[in-house]
Motif scaffolding. Sequence first.
Motif, short mmCIF file in Angstrom:
data_model
loop_
_atom_site.label_atom_id
_atom_site.label_comp_id
_atom_site.label_asym_id
_atom_site.label_seq_id
_atom_site.Cartn_x
_atom_site.Cartn_y
_atom_site.Cartn_z
N CYS A 207 0.83 -1.22 0.00
CA CYS A 207 0.00 0.00 0.00
C CYS A 207 0.87 1.26 0.00
O CYS A 207 1.86 1.34 0.70
CB CYS A 207 -0.91 -0.01 1.23
N GLU A 208 0.46 2.24 -0.80
CA GLU A 208 1.22 3.50 -0.87
C GLU A 208 1.20 4.23 0.47
O GLU A 208 2.12 4.95 0.80
CB GLU A 208 0.64 4.40 -1.97
N GLY B 226 -2.79 -0.45 4.03
CA GLY B 226 -3.80 -1.26 3.35
C GLY B 226 -5.10 -0.51 3.18
O GLY B 226 -6.18 -1.05 3.38
N CYS B 227 -4.97 0.76 2.75
CA CYS B 227 -6.12 1.67 2.72
C CYS B 227 -7.25 1.14 1.83
O CYS B 227 -8.42 1.45 2.05
CB CYS B 227 -5.68 3.05 2.25
N GLY B 228 -6.92 0.38 0.81
CA GLY B 228 -7.95 -0.13 -0.08
C GLY B 228 -8.32 0.85 -1.17
O GLY B 228 -9.12 0.55 -2.04
N GLU B 229 -7.71 2.04 -1.15
CA GLU B 229 -8.09 3.08 -2.11
C GLU B 229 -6.97 3.48 -3.06
O GLU B 229 -7.24 3.87 -4.19
CB GLU B 229 -8.58 4.32 -1.36
N CYS B 230 -5.72 3.36 -2.61
CA CYS B 230 -4.62 3.80 -3.46
C CYS B 230 -4.49 2.85 -4.65
O CYS B 230 -5.06 1.76 -4.65
CB CYS B 230 -3.31 3.86 -2.68
N CYS C 88 -3.18 -0.66 -3.68
CA CYS C 88 -4.19 -1.50 -3.02
C CYS C 88 -5.17 -2.07 -4.05
O CYS C 88 -5.51 -3.25 -4.02
CB CYS C 88 -4.96 -0.70 -1.98
#
Length: 371
Positions: free
Chosen positions: A52-53, A57-61, A64
């Motif tokens: 993850c950027e 583990g944001c799920g948005e970048c 992810c």
Amino acid sequence: MSLPPIAGHVAIRERLETAAQSGRLPQSMLLHGPAGIGKQRLALWLSRLLLCERRDGCGECRSCRMAERLEHPDLHWYFPVERPSKRPSSPAKLREALERARLAEVGRRREEPLQPPEADGPRGIYLELVQKMRERAASRPALGQRAVFIVGEAETMVPQAASPAAANAFLKLLEEPPRDTFFILTSSHPGALLPTVRSRVLAIRVAPLKEEEVDAFLRDEAGWPTEEANRLARISHGSIGRAIRLRDAAASAVHERADALLAAALASRRDRLEFLVTLPAARARTEFANILEAVEERLRDITCLALEHPEGTFDAEGARRLIGDRRLPIDTLTRAADHIDEARAAAQGNVNPQAIASVLLMELAGALDDG
Ligand SMILES: [Zn+2]
């Protein structure tokens, strides 16, 4: 297509997340625990976190999202594949063929994540595939700073005990892992890993899921009717993979064959011969592996009964039907379980299923007769 959300494993995910964010996560790990509980899914979850950027583990970048679709160029997912049926003309061609088979299977898992892989030939993480892995590990990550290698069913790196070449090649990678590169191995038979590999990874035990977690997944993600999800979650031993297999209609035929094998082992020599005669010579390997698993499961139930622990069984009635009022000592059952383990290991190699079945039957009969 992206993967269905991860089920359960809440406590272990918290621990891994804390370790990853404080930079204490080791570069090489082994997630081990029963089959079908989602160890590779957990490894994919951890990969997303590592890549993850924003490192959470944001799920948005972008990273992810690519990881979630299994399209991240720095996320490398390895697992056993079948050797091509026609032997390629050179080692380089074989390497490419195995790599193509792996990528095709990654694609299939993305499309049908709940379907177990089908294979008729023996599968393994062969030396040529490990060489490919080393090649990739030697080059810099394509997108970010890090790369993650997942090695599912890592024990299949030694499909034949006599040729540990693949595991040894992998060992070199673990000995000097490239900077910012993580290796996440998973195995439901960690005892079958080379001790030298085992000693270089941090072993993390993954527990079975809770019954309600399996149940919720089967209903909400797999879309099963509530009643069926309830029933199969109850006998899943915390394994979504197991619930899916049990649901498969073919499973009933598999259980019949497994019972016939055990019944023959418990009966006379004549019955054993008759059983072997009825066993088709070239039974599909996947089916044979399923039969062995069903035999193991039945034996576990019989052991539960011997320990007067019927609530631990999967199918107490079926087990009682098989042994009647015989009392089998625990050490006898343990010996029998060892024989089944050996047969399962042999079944992963290039040995004829019928040959394995006859050896297993003799050994089981020997063990159970003593008792
Ligand atoms: Zn992210």
